[in-house]
Structures are given as structure tokens and as C-alpha cells.
Design an enzyme around this catalytic site. Structure first.
Site, short mmCIF file in Angstrom:
data_model
loop_
_atom_site.label_atom_id
_atom_site.label_comp_id
_atom_site.label_asym_id
_atom_site.label_seq_id
_atom_site.Cartn_x
_atom_site.Cartn_y
_atom_site.Cartn_z
N PHE A 83 36.40 32.61 36.34
CA PHE A 83 36.46 33.80 36.35
C PHE A 83 37.68 33.95 35.41
O PHE A 83 38.83 33.35 35.89
CB PHE A 83 36.64 34.41 37.68
CG PHE A 83 36.59 35.70 37.78
CD1 PHE A 83 35.31 36.39 37.51
CD2 PHE A 83 37.72 36.46 37.71
CE1 PHE A 83 35.25 37.90 37.65
CE2 PHE A 83 37.87 37.90 37.73
CZ PHE A 83 36.59 38.61 37.81
N ASP A 106 28.10 37.52 30.79
CA ASP A 106 27.83 36.49 31.73
C ASP A 106 26.34 36.29 32.02
O ASP A 106 25.85 35.57 31.17
CB ASP A 106 28.70 37.15 32.95
CG ASP A 106 28.86 35.89 34.19
OD1 ASP A 106 28.43 34.81 33.80
OD2 ASP A 106 29.12 36.30 35.25
P1 IMP Z 1 26.75 40.31 33.47
O1 IMP Z 1 26.01 41.59 33.70
O2 IMP Z 1 26.71 39.11 34.36
O3 IMP Z 1 26.90 39.81 32.20
O4 IMP Z 1 28.29 40.91 33.65
C1 IMP Z 1 28.96 41.67 32.71
C2 IMP Z 1 30.42 42.39 33.17
O5 IMP Z 1 30.82 41.61 34.27
C3 IMP Z 1 31.35 42.10 32.27
O6 IMP Z 1 31.26 43.15 31.28
C4 IMP Z 1 32.62 42.11 33.15
O7 IMP Z 1 32.92 43.52 33.22
C5 IMP Z 1 31.97 41.62 34.37
N1 IMP Z 1 32.47 40.19 34.13
C6 IMP Z 1 31.92 39.05 33.75
N2 IMP Z 1 32.51 37.78 33.90
C7 IMP Z 1 33.91 38.15 34.22
C8 IMP Z 1 35.20 37.56 34.38
O8 IMP Z 1 35.14 36.28 34.01
N3 IMP Z 1 36.12 38.23 34.72
C9 IMP Z 1 36.22 39.42 34.58
N4 IMP Z 1 34.93 40.16 34.58
C10 IMP Z 1 33.70 39.75 34.22
#
Ligand code: IMP
Length: 173
Positions: A150, A101
Site C-alpha cells: 500500500f 490495482d
Molecule cells: P482499483 O480499482 O483496485 O484499480 O483501485 C484504484 C484506486 O484505488 C486508485 O485510483 C487509488 O485511488 C486506490 N489505490 C489502489 N492502490 C492504492 C495504494 O497503494 N495506495 C493508495 N491508493 C490506492
């Protein structure tokens, strides 16, 4: 009650996994690969991907950083919960993520893994969610890309629920 809108069907997930597994098999032919799954969300994806790799030697390990908890907003405060056990010095590493994300988790994990001196580190993600990217992360292999929303299912959770769903849904609260 939340609303669940199907976004990626089971057969499409399997089709995309076969596609990237073929590319990864070609790219790492004759080399030893260490797959590092990011818990908990990547557990199903890694299990399905690993079985499709036609490589002679593949090691598998996991690590875990802090996750969303009960919120749908990404944490910028990342904590290491579980480290790897396999020695990756001089090895080719493929980090296997459920969804990227902001990319902050991955940036943190890659920096962490680099300290162990691997030969290479690449990233494989089931979903590359691009809209909120903050870290300069390259996703080398992605099953699919989405802009926003999400998502739950196939390993992805909301407050630890829905990981077991066999396909991926957009969850609207
Ligand atoms: P980032 O550090 O923002 O890239 O977030 C990464 C982590 O957030 C992922 O490994 C997921 O565990 C969680 N995450 C991000 N987007 C989603 C989503 O749409 N659904 C569920 N978990 C998410």
C-alpha cells in the site's frame, strides 16, 4: 504508528514523467489530446505530466469514482461522483490514473467514457500495481510498476492523509 518506507524518490518520479511525456508527445503529435485525470489521487501526477507534453492542443478534465475511503482494500462497488464536462466525441482521450490495482475502477471509467464516442482511449498511470489485477486493463503508459503493497504520497492517500508528500512511500500499518 504506521511505518513509511520510501519506494520512489522525487527525482525518480520526475525522471519517469519526462520519459513517458516524451513517448506521449511522439504518439499524439499533430493530434488533439484530452487528458482526463482521475480524482483525487492523480492531481499531482497530471499537473506534472501535462506541463511536459509538447503538443499544441491539450484539453484537461477530471472525473471521480468511489475510492478506498479509510480502507486499504479496493472497492468492487464503484460509484461515479463527478463526470467530465469537456466533449470528447471524436477526440483522443488519455485517462490519467494515480495507481491501477485491481483495475476495476479503470474498467468502469473506460466503459463510461466510451459511451461519449471518443476516437481513442488510452491509459496512463503513475504506478501499475499488478498483483491483484482483476480486470483486463492495458496500462499504455506507466511511470513504474510495483507488485504489491500500500503506497502513499505524491497524490496517493490513506484515509485522505499523505497526498501532499513529495515522494512515494510504502505504508506499513
Ligand atoms: P482499483 O480499482 O483496485 O484499480 O483501485 C484504484 C484506486 O484505488 C486508485 O485510483 C487509488 O485511488 C486506490 N489505490 C489502489 N492502490 C492504492 C495504494 O497503494 N495506495 C493508495 N491508493 C490506492
Amino acid at each position: 504508528m504506521p511505518e513509511f518506507i520510501p519506494v520512489i524518490k522525487k527525482h525518480e518520479i520526475q525522471r519517469q514523467i519526462l520519459r513517458i511525456a516524451e513517448t506521449i508527445t511522439t504518439d499524439y503529435q499533430g493530434r488533439e489530446l484530452v487528458l482526463i485525470g482521475v480524482l483525487k489521487g492523480a492531481f499531482l501526477f497530471l499537473a506534472d505530466l501535462a506541463r511536459e507534453l509538447k503538443l499544441e492542443k491539450v484539453k484537461i478534465d477530471f472525473l471521480q469514482a468511489s475510492s478506498y475511503g479509510a480502507d486499504t482494500v479496493s472497492s468492487e462497488n464503484i460509484v461515479m461522483k463527478k463526470d467530465i464536462d469537456v466533449d470528447i466525441r471524436g477526440k483522443d482521450v488519455l485517462v490519467v490514473e494515480d495507481i491501477v490495482d485491481t483495475g476495476l475502477t479503470l474498467a468502469y471509467l473506460i466503459n463510461h467514457l466510451k459511451r461519449y464516442g471518443p476516437r481513442s482511449i488510452k491509459v496512463c498511470a503513475m504506478i501499475d500495481k499488478s498483483e491483484r489485477r482483476k480486470a483486463a486493463i492495458k496500462v499504455d503508459y506507466a511511470c513504474t510498476t510495483v507488485e504489491n503493497g500500500f503506497l502513499v504520497g505524491y497524490g496517493l492517500d490513506y484515509a485522505e492523509d499523505y497526498r501532499n508528500l513529495p515522494e512515494i512511500y510504502h505504508m506499513k500499518l
